[in-house]
Design an enzyme around this catalytic site. Structure first.
Site, mmCIF file in Angstrom:
data_model
loop_
_atom_site.group_PDB
_atom_site.id
_atom_site.type_symbol
_atom_site.label_atom_id
_atom_site.label_comp_id
_atom_site.label_asym_id
_atom_site.label_seq_id
_atom_site.Cartn_x
_atom_site.Cartn_y
_atom_site.Cartn_z
ATOM 1 N N ASP A 52 0.909 -0.931 0.328
ATOM 2 C CA ASP A 52 -0.073 0.425 0.510
ATOM 3 C C ASP A 52 1.005 1.213 -0.235
ATOM 4 O OD1 ASP A 52 1.284 -0.065 2.977
ATOM 5 O OD2 ASP A 52 -1.143 0.204 3.841
ATOM 6 N N ASP A 91 -1.363 -5.885 -1.130
ATOM 7 C CA ASP A 91 -1.376 -5.803 0.204
ATOM 8 C C ASP A 91 -3.428 -5.232 0.890
ATOM 9 O OD1 ASP A 91 0.221 -5.142 2.779
ATOM 10 O OD2 ASP A 91 0.645 -3.094 1.958
ATOM 11 N N LYS A 120 -1.084 -9.251 2.360
ATOM 12 C CA LYS A 120 -1.242 -9.070 3.961
ATOM 13 C C LYS A 120 -2.510 -7.653 4.840
ATOM 14 C CE LYS A 120 2.696 -5.814 3.725
ATOM 15 N NZ LYS A 120 2.149 -5.155 4.630
ATOM 16 N N GLU A 122 -1.836 -5.627 8.606
ATOM 17 C CA GLU A 122 -1.151 -5.276 9.616
ATOM 18 C C GLU A 122 -1.431 -5.253 10.949
ATOM 19 O OE1 GLU A 122 0.074 -0.762 8.594
ATOM 20 O OE2 GLU A 122 1.185 -0.846 7.093
ATOM 21 N N GLU A 189 9.520 -4.618 10.257
ATOM 22 C CA GLU A 189 9.291 -3.237 10.435
ATOM 23 C C GLU A 189 10.214 -2.315 10.680
ATOM 24 O OE1 GLU A 189 6.631 -1.376 7.675
ATOM 25 O OE2 GLU A 189 7.623 0.585 7.190
HETATM 26 O O1 KIV Z 1 3.456 -1.259 1.818
HETATM 27 C C1 KIV Z 1 4.479 -1.420 1.577
HETATM 28 O O2 KIV Z 1 5.653 -1.067 0.713
HETATM 29 C C2 KIV Z 1 5.024 -2.363 2.812
HETATM 30 C C3 KIV Z 1 6.631 -2.405 3.064
HETATM 31 C C4 KIV Z 1 7.341 -1.282 3.271
HETATM 32 C C5 KIV Z 1 6.857 -4.072 3.336
HETATM 33 O O3 KIV Z 1 4.299 -2.819 3.430
#
Ligand code: KIV
Length: 305
Positions: A52, A91, A120, A122, A189
């Site tokens: 994202d 994401d 993915k 968070e 991260e």
């Molecule tokens: O959105 C993204 O680029 C990320 C990475 C930094 C892991 O979540």
């Protein structure tokens, strides 16, 4: 809607585990568009994250909060076309998995239909059940802990996390919850290496670090950052592998100079007139054995050359 099938060339979730078990590092790169995906497709990089972060790198927003599911799906589809043989993680954007199960599953459905092989998300507090439901639906989930940019305001800024023993304990507990919920890997991260090592050693599943030192199972960087598209951006963890901004700027200026001086286009970059094209075509079709093609194809290709 088109759904991506497992590809015999791409890695799959079992390969992530295998690589950790065998002590082989996993390389992941973000990617958001078709042309860049073609370059990644041609590289040895193991997997692609359509992050994202595209809200910032591709759309110029200040944070990842502006990414939407529609945006994520559009970019995922472009990447899937450019890198059909790579494992692609999409994401789930800001709040898309915090409004209840139906909204979360609609977002998952959009990303998977666009060509992702996994999603993915968070954090874990308050949505472990949703992670479990996604996994039980047959969709692999990658977790993301430490600095979670979707919580930038809740964290008081883009700050390094887990710098105290107490914070490492919380990180470890959250990582365990994600593993228990069925995640196949977790991004860590901006976590100091000791904390990242504690989590990596504790978990069975692999960890992918960004700003988390070397004691992790793999690394991820943002494509634009590692290629130097963003010259002013220099966080401690970033290694810049090419000065692409400078290369592009120099090429643009060279083109501008050539246009203004009349050096571009040259004769060889200009089409010949129709009469001389026809003469060439006639000559060639008189000797089909020499040019090896039928006259119809010859004429079409002459027009484009
Ligand atoms: O959105 C993204 O680029 C990320 C990475 C930094 C892991 O979540």
């Amino acid at each position: 809607m088109e759904h991506a099938l497992p590809n015999r060339f791409a890695m799959n979730i079992h390969d992530f585990q295998k690589m950790k078990d065998e002590g082989r590092k996993i390389s992941m790169i973000t990617c958001y568009d078709y042309s860049s995906a073609r370059a990644v497709a041609d590289s040895n990089i193991d997997c692609i994250l359509v992050g994202d972060s595209l809200a910032m790198t591709m759309h110029g927003y200040q944070s990842t909060l502006s990414a939407t599911t529609a945006m994520m799906a559009l970019h995922t589809a472009a990447v899937a076309k450019g890198a059909p043989a790579k494992f692609i993680i999409g994401d789930l954007p800001f709040l898309s998995y915090r409004k209840g199960l139906k909204d979360a599953m609609d977002a998952v459905h959009e990303l998977m239909s666009a060509g992702a092989h996994a999603v993915k998300l968070e954090g874990v507090r308050g949505h472990a059940e949703i992670v479990r439901h996604i996994v039980d639906s047959g969709v692999p989930v990658m977790g993301h802990l430490g600095l979670t940019p979707q919580s930038v305001h809740g964290l008081g800024g883009m700050k390094v996390q887990a710098r105290t023993n107490a914070a490492v304990k919380v990180l470890t507990s959250e990582a365990r919850q994600l593993e228990d919920a069925g995640c196949f890997a977790i991004v860590l991260e901006c976590v100091p290496p000791q904390g990242a090592r504690t989590v990596t050693d504790l978990l069975k599943i692999p960890t992918i670090g960004i700003g988390a030192g070397t004691h992790v199972s793999g690394q991820v960087l943002v494509y634009q950052d590692m290629l130097g598209f963003n010259p002013g951006f220099k966080p401690k963890f970033l290694r810049v592998y090419a000065n692409t901004f400078e290369v592009i700027r120099a090429a643009l200026d060279a083109y501008d100079g050539d246009v203004k001086s009349g050096a571009f286009p040259s004769e060889s970059e200009s089409y010949s007139d129709l009469q001389s094209t026809e003469q060439r075509v006639t000559k060639r079709t008189e000797h089909p054995a020499q040019n090896g093609r039928g006259s119809g194809i010859t004429i079409a290709s002459e027009i484009y050359h």
